[in-house]
Design a protein around this motif. Structure first.
Motif, short mmCIF file in Angstrom:
data_model
loop_
_atom_site.label_atom_id
_atom_site.label_comp_id
_atom_site.label_asym_id
_atom_site.label_seq_id
_atom_site.Cartn_x
_atom_site.Cartn_y
_atom_site.Cartn_z
N LEU A 166 39.39 53.43 59.24
CA LEU A 166 38.31 52.73 59.93
C LEU A 166 38.80 51.45 60.60
N ASP A 167 39.76 50.79 59.96
CA ASP A 167 40.22 49.51 60.48
C ASP A 167 41.06 49.65 61.75
N ILE A 222 37.61 49.62 64.18
CA ILE A 222 36.40 48.83 63.99
C ILE A 222 36.41 47.54 64.80
N GLY A 240 34.26 53.57 62.50
CA GLY A 240 34.72 52.25 62.90
C GLY A 240 34.06 51.77 64.18
N LEU A 255 30.26 50.99 63.30
CA LEU A 255 30.15 49.74 62.55
C LEU A 255 30.55 48.53 63.40
N GLY A 256 31.63 48.71 64.17
CA GLY A 256 32.07 47.61 65.03
C GLY A 256 31.00 47.20 66.02
N THR A 273 33.39 42.61 60.80
CA THR A 273 34.21 43.83 60.94
C THR A 273 35.44 43.76 60.04
N ASN A 319 35.51 45.07 54.60
CA ASN A 319 36.54 45.75 53.80
C ASN A 319 36.76 45.11 52.44
N GLY A 326 29.03 52.93 70.04
CA GLY A 326 29.37 53.39 68.71
C GLY A 326 28.59 54.63 68.32
#
Length: 544
Positions: free
Chosen positions: A40-41, A44, A167, A170-171, A186, A190, A327
């Motif tokens: 995801l990172d 995101i 990602g 959510l971003g 963002t 985590n 998104g």
């Protein structure tokens, strides 16, 4: 999930200590949650980049390092992370990885300047490089070969694919909460996930024995340095300088880094042939079937992440979508990915992986081909009309008929490809090598993604620049401007978006042929049978 609780930790697979109330189903939830966080990172922060740039006063040339820094550390340290898990216990290294990732995310979310943010991204990459290969190895050692492992890998593969789409959603949502500070969420999102994973790991995950041997320091230095140089050089070719121009493949810094990376990796192979306890036992690369899986898993993610990169910009710049709407435009990918992974996990016990993955790559290539057919009216009259009305240049593109169906087809293809290829890649690897085997697989994906994105970015930049020049000339003629006149700012932006549409569709077409190359490799060279995967038998040559 209940189907997975019949699996038991097995000493012959290197598992020596399971928690008192060990439930493989919950162990899988924990492993996949960490993998989702890591993947995801990668995306995101993409939508939040303009807001990060404004808040921390980051130059355009350095902005790309927010994404590149993470990919660089992640890809460069994967082999080392996988081997550390083999030598010192995969649960221990997994815990260290997710904890480092959580701490780095907190530093990124609280960053007050460019250096602090970029440093945190590198530290996140280190955490991901420790957690990701050990997570995959933990599945291999926790679930026996056959239907249980197939289902576990289907969930893991779905999480890996879902991460990119989730990602973006959510971003867009977190950034939209407040442009001045929403981007920090963002990163901060985590922190509780990573800390929870580190806390529950000793309670839910079986431990693995700490295999005899020592860390191959020369090999670690050569492999890490070679991969860092290679990923840096490849990624730089697609980055832009302070004037907004792409460095390209003729950039001396990029070329020097790529050459240095290739030389270091060649020396690394020579060293590994001679040391007693190599970082990368070359027997892992001895199987033709595994080599095919590595090649396919290097090319297909390259095309997938390129699709996310170009299509997310296309729907924002060309079609005029907001970050949040952008998104949500990718949510069908999540549905298709889960469906494809579930179907492939059920088929793999009855159908050879060549047919499943071969079909998946054909479908994904077809989706990219259809994205390359996205067409807008970029005539001078159309550009001037859109500028006057304030409507986006791509308002004629219909999301539901021209984009959404092919996002689903792309994700179905990826789900059908990832599960069988992951199973083939880790099948037959010795228990003491499962961490480094997973590290090689992850490295192929990261290096392939960097290479594919760099190649397609260079192609897109070339055709975008070429088309922009043509459009400026035609608009000047239509508007009656003088040859030496400069179009107003609003017109330059509209022309830029129209030119980008042309460049991105060219990149999609190139990506289609890339993934069809992977399909050709799978159809022609993959010979492993589904009975071998179901029964735990190693194909010929796997243990060589």
């Amino acid at each position: 999930m209940t189907d997975l609780t019949d699996a038991t930790a097995r000493e012959d697979d290197g598992v020596v200590d399971a928690p008192a109330h060990f439930h493989p189903g919950w162990a899988l939830v924990l492993i996949c949650s960490a993998q989702l966080m890591v993947v995801l990172d990668s995306t995101i922060a993409n939508i939040a980049l303009p807001y990060i740039q404004t808040d921390l006063d980051i130059s355009q040339a350095n902005l790309s390092w927010i994404v590149t820094g993470y990919a660089l550390a992640f890809g460069g340290l994967l082999l080392l992370g996988g081997r550390l898990g083999d030598l010192y216990g995969r649960r221990r290294i997994f815990m260290a990885g997710v904890a480092i990732f959580a701490i780095a995310s907190a530093l990124g979310g609280l960053a007050e300047n460019e250096a602090m943010l970029l440093g945190s991204r590198g530290l996140q990459g280190l955490g991901a490089a420790l957690a990701s290969p050990t997570a995959l190895a933990l599945i291999t050692t926790t679930f026996p070969a056959g239907p249980l492992r197939n289902r576990a890998f289907s969930v893991f593969a779905a999480m890996s694919g879902l991460g990119a789409a989730v990602g973006l959603v959510l971003g867009g949502w977190l950034t939209g909460l407040d442009p001045s500070w929403g981007w920090r969420l963002t990163f901060l999102i985590n922190v509780p996930i990573g800390l929870a994973a580190a806390f529950f790991a000793p309670r839910l995950l079986p431990d693995t024995d700490h295999h005899a041997g020592q860390l191959d320091l020369p090999g670690a230095v050569l492999a890490t340095g070679g991969l860092l140089a290679l990923v840096f050089g490849i990624t730089r070719t697609g980055n832009t300088d302070s004037s907004g121009q792409t460095y390209g493949w003729s950039d001396p810094v990029a070329l020097s880094a790529i050459i240095a990376g290739v030389v270091l990796l060649a020396v690394f192979v020579l060293v590994e042939r001679r040391v007693e306890h190599p970082l990368l036992p070359l027997r892992i690369l001895a199987s033709r079937s595994r080599g095919v899986a590595f090649a396919a898993m290097m090319i297909t993610p390259a095309a997938m992440f390129a699709m996310f990169f170009f299509l997310s910009q296309y729907v924002q710049h060309v079609m005029g979508y907001s970050p949040l709407r952008t998104g949500f435009a990718f949510l069908p990918f999540a549905v298709g990915m889960v469906t494809g992974a579930t179907v492939s996990s059920k088929l793999i016990s009855r159908i050879d992986p060549r047919f499943i993955s071969g079909t998946g790559t054909l479908l994904a290539g077809f989706a990219l081909l259809m994205f390359s057919r996205l067409d807008i009216d970029d005539s001078a009259q159309s550009i001037l009309g859109h500028l006057a009305s304030g409507s986006p240049i791509g308002d004629s593109v219909n999301y539901w008929t021209q984009i959404a169906p092919f996002i689903v087809i792309m994700s179905l293809g990826m789900g059908l490809t990832f599960v069988p290829m992951t199973l083939v890649a880790v099948h037959g690897v010795r228990a003491e090598d499962s961490g480094i085997g997973s590290g090689v697989l992850n490295t192929m994906q990261q290096v392939g993604g960097a290479l594919g994105l760099a190649v397609l970015s260079t192609i897109a930049a070339h055709y975008t620049t070429e088309r922009a020049g043509e459009l400026v000339a035609s608009v000047r003629d239509a508007a009656g401007a003088t040859a030496g006149g400069t179009p107003p700012a609003g017109l330059q932006e509209t022309i830029g978006f129209a030119a980008f549409a042309h460049g991105s569709t060219t990149a999609f077409l190139t990506g289609a042929f890339m993934i069809w190359t992977a399909s050709l490799i799978v159809w022609s060279l993959l010979s492993v049978k589904h009975e071998e995967l179901a029964g735990g038998e190693a194909p010929a040559g796997v243990h060589a």
